[in-house]
Design a protein around this motif. Structure first.
Motif, PDB file in Angstrom:
ATOM      1  N   LYS A 192      -6.006 -46.301   8.429  1.00 38.03           N
ATOM      2  CA  LYS A 192      -6.743 -45.408   7.529  1.00 38.03           C
ATOM      3  C   LYS A 192      -7.904 -46.131   6.858  1.00 38.03           C
ATOM      4  O   LYS A 192      -8.984 -45.569   6.692  1.00 38.03           O
ATOM      5  N   ILE A 193      -7.682 -47.390   6.449  1.00 39.33           N
ATOM      6  CA  ILE A 193      -8.750 -48.168   5.813  1.00 39.33           C
ATOM      7  C   ILE A 193      -9.909 -48.361   6.782  1.00 39.33           C
ATOM      8  O   ILE A 193     -11.070 -48.127   6.457  1.00 39.33           O
ATOM      9  N   ILE A 194      -9.592 -48.778   7.986  1.00 35.26           N
ATOM     10  CA  ILE A 194     -10.641 -49.030   8.974  1.00 35.26           C
ATOM     11  C   ILE A 194     -11.337 -47.734   9.363  1.00 35.26           C
ATOM     12  O   ILE A 194     -12.559 -47.693   9.510  1.00 35.26           O
ATOM     13  N   THR A 195     -10.578 -46.657   9.501  1.00 35.43           N
ATOM     14  CA  THR A 195     -11.179 -45.357   9.812  1.00 35.43           C
ATOM     15  C   THR A 195     -12.161 -44.953   8.717  1.00 35.43           C
ATOM     16  O   THR A 195     -13.270 -44.491   8.998  1.00 35.43           O
ATOM     17  N   TYR A 196     -11.779 -45.151   7.467  1.00 38.96           N
ATOM     18  CA  TYR A 196     -12.656 -44.831   6.331  1.00 38.96           C
ATOM     19  C   TYR A 196     -13.954 -45.625   6.431  1.00 38.96           C
ATOM     20  O   TYR A 196     -15.041 -45.070   6.279  1.00 38.96           O
ATOM     21  N   TRP A 197     -13.842 -46.943   6.686  1.00 40.64           N
ATOM     22  CA  TRP A 197     -15.029 -47.802   6.777  1.00 40.64           C
ATOM     23  C   TRP A 197     -15.926 -47.390   7.939  1.00 40.64           C
ATOM     24  O   TRP A 197     -17.139 -47.387   7.825  1.00 40.64           O
ATOM     25  N   ILE A 198     -15.305 -47.073   9.062  1.00 40.34           N
ATOM     26  CA  ILE A 198     -16.101 -46.709  10.236  1.00 40.34           C
ATOM     27  C   ILE A 198     -16.832 -45.390   9.998  1.00 40.34           C
ATOM     28  O   ILE A 198     -18.025 -45.274  10.280  1.00 40.34           O
ATOM     29  N   LYS A 199     -16.126 -44.398   9.473  1.00 41.81           N
ATOM     30  CA  LYS A 199     -16.739 -43.088   9.254  1.00 41.81           C
ATOM     31  C   LYS A 199     -17.919 -43.169   8.294  1.00 41.81           C
ATOM     32  O   LYS A 199     -18.883 -42.433   8.431  1.00 41.81           O
ATOM     33  N   ARG A 200     -17.838 -44.057   7.343  1.00 44.03           N
ATOM     34  CA  ARG A 200     -18.915 -44.202   6.369  1.00 44.03           C
ATOM     35  C   ARG A 200     -19.855 -45.348   6.724  1.00 44.03           C
ATOM     36  O   ARG A 200     -20.792 -45.618   5.991  1.00 44.03           O
ATOM     37  N   GLN A 201     -19.563 -45.995   7.848  1.00 51.30           N
ATOM     38  CA  GLN A 201     -20.355 -47.130   8.325  1.00 51.30           C
ATOM     39  C   GLN A 201     -20.579 -48.136   7.207  1.00 51.30           C
ATOM     40  O   GLN A 201     -21.682 -48.619   6.968  1.00 51.30           O
ATOM     41  N   ILE A 202     -19.480 -48.436   6.522  1.00 54.04           N
ATOM     42  CA  ILE A 202     -19.515 -49.353   5.387  1.00 54.04           C
ATOM     43  C   ILE A 202     -19.431 -50.777   5.880  1.00 54.04           C
ATOM     44  O   ILE A 202     -18.679 -51.092   6.786  1.00 54.04           O
ATOM     45  N   GLY A 203     -20.157 -51.605   5.216  1.00 52.01           N
ATOM     46  CA  GLY A 203     -20.139 -53.048   5.318  1.00 52.01           C
ATOM     47  C   GLY A 203     -19.467 -53.675   6.512  1.00 52.01           C
ATOM     48  O   GLY A 203     -18.258 -53.853   6.525  1.00 52.01           O
ATOM     49  N   LEU A 204     -20.265 -54.048   7.447  1.00 54.71           N
ATOM     50  CA  LEU A 204     -19.758 -54.771   8.600  1.00 54.71           C
ATOM     51  C   LEU A 204     -19.067 -56.058   8.151  1.00 54.71           C
ATOM     52  O   LEU A 204     -18.061 -56.455   8.714  1.00 54.71           O
ATOM     53  N   ARG A 205     -19.593 -56.690   7.122  1.00 56.54           N
ATOM     54  CA  ARG A 205     -18.976 -57.925   6.629  1.00 56.54           C
ATOM     55  C   ARG A 205     -17.543 -57.685   6.171  1.00 56.54           C
ATOM     56  O   ARG A 205     -16.664 -58.505   6.395  1.00 56.54           O
ATOM     57  N   SER A 206     -17.305 -56.560   5.528  1.00 55.12           N
ATOM     58  CA  SER A 206     -15.941 -56.238   5.072  1.00 55.12           C
ATOM     59  C   SER A 206     -15.012 -56.046   6.258  1.00 55.12           C
ATOM     60  O   SER A 206     -13.870 -56.502   6.251  1.00 55.12           O
ATOM     61  N   LEU A 207     -15.499 -55.370   7.296  1.00 51.48           N
ATOM     62  CA  LEU A 207     -14.695 -55.160   8.495  1.00 51.48           C
ATOM     63  C   LEU A 207     -14.400 -56.493   9.178  1.00 51.48           C
ATOM     64  O   LEU A 207     -13.278 -56.734   9.622  1.00 51.48           O
ATOM     65  N   ILE A 208     -15.389 -57.378   9.202  1.00 52.95           N
ATOM     66  CA  ILE A 208     -15.196 -58.699   9.805  1.00 52.95           C
ATOM     67  C   ILE A 208     -14.164 -59.492   9.007  1.00 52.95           C
ATOM     68  O   ILE A 208     -13.288 -60.143   9.575  1.00 52.95           O
ATOM     69  N   ARG A 209     -14.245 -59.437   7.674  1.00 51.74           N
ATOM     70  CA  ARG A 209     -13.247 -60.136   6.841  1.00 51.74           C
ATOM     71  C   ARG A 209     -11.847 -59.606   7.104  1.00 51.74           C
ATOM     72  O   ARG A 209     -10.893 -60.359   7.218  1.00 51.74           O
ATOM     73  N   LEU A 210     -11.717 -58.294   7.208  1.00 54.67           N
ATOM     74  CA  LEU A 210     -10.424 -57.692   7.484  1.00 54.67           C
ATOM     75  C   LEU A 210      -9.916 -58.131   8.859  1.00 54.67           C
ATOM     76  O   LEU A 210      -8.746 -58.479   9.025  1.00 54.67           O
TER      77      LEU A 210
END
Length: 166
Positions: A143-161
């Motif tokens: 759900k967290i990753i889906t939220y980030w992807i849908k909003r195209q939020i911070g690639l850096r945050s996705l990389i950290r995760l």
């Protein structure tokens, strides 16, 4: 460091480390497994995962081949949508997930899924990234990753995760 030998099932679930042209396979194993799935653009992954469940792998330290990399090779530009490699990887992850029994297997596959999700995201294949996110065994992480992807939020945050779970 040499790659793992023996029962490499869990290691292969989490990441690829076998150069495709370096494999030497017995014909009897190919026949036993009904060969490669030729409907996939990236059939090596499927074969390695299926075969590593039923046999042990051996690493030979001798140099028996050389790899030539050219811009038009199949694995250069792995994340180009036109090549269909991420789509094939998705199909293999989905079919492999249906065969898992143990939590450590799901966790290992989640590492691979996260890396593909990141590749899809960075290449702006957001629908593919979402499909990978839905495969994750942890509903909260999915759900967290889906939220980030849908909003195209911070690639850096996705990389950290991704690094956190790697």
């Amino acid at each position: 460091m040499p790659p793992p030998s023996g029962n490499i099932w869990l290691q292969l679930l989490s990441k690829s480390f076998i150069p495709a042209p370096s494999m030497m396979i017995r014909r009897s194993l190919l026949l036993q497994m009904d060969g490669y799935n030729e409907q996939l653009a990236y059939e090596d992954l499927d074969f390695w995962l299926r075969s590593s469940r039923i046999c042990h792998y051996a690493y030979l330290p001798q140099v028996l081949m050389q790899v030539r990399r050219v811009p038009t090779s199949a694995t250069s530009g792995f994340d180009y949508a036109e090549k269909g490699l991420l789509e094939s990887a998705y199909r293999v992850c989905l079919s492999t997930q249906l065969t898992l029994d143990y939590r450590k297997e799901y966790k290992a596959l989640d590492k691979r899924i996260l890396s593909y999700c990141l590749k899809a995201f960075t290449s702006q294949q957001f629908e593919t990234a979402l499909r990978f996110a839905h495969l994750l065994s942890s509903p909260i992480l999915g759900k967290i990753i889906t939220y980030w992807i849908k909003r195209q939020i911070g690639l850096r945050s996705l990389i950290r995760l991704y690094r956190l779970f790697k």
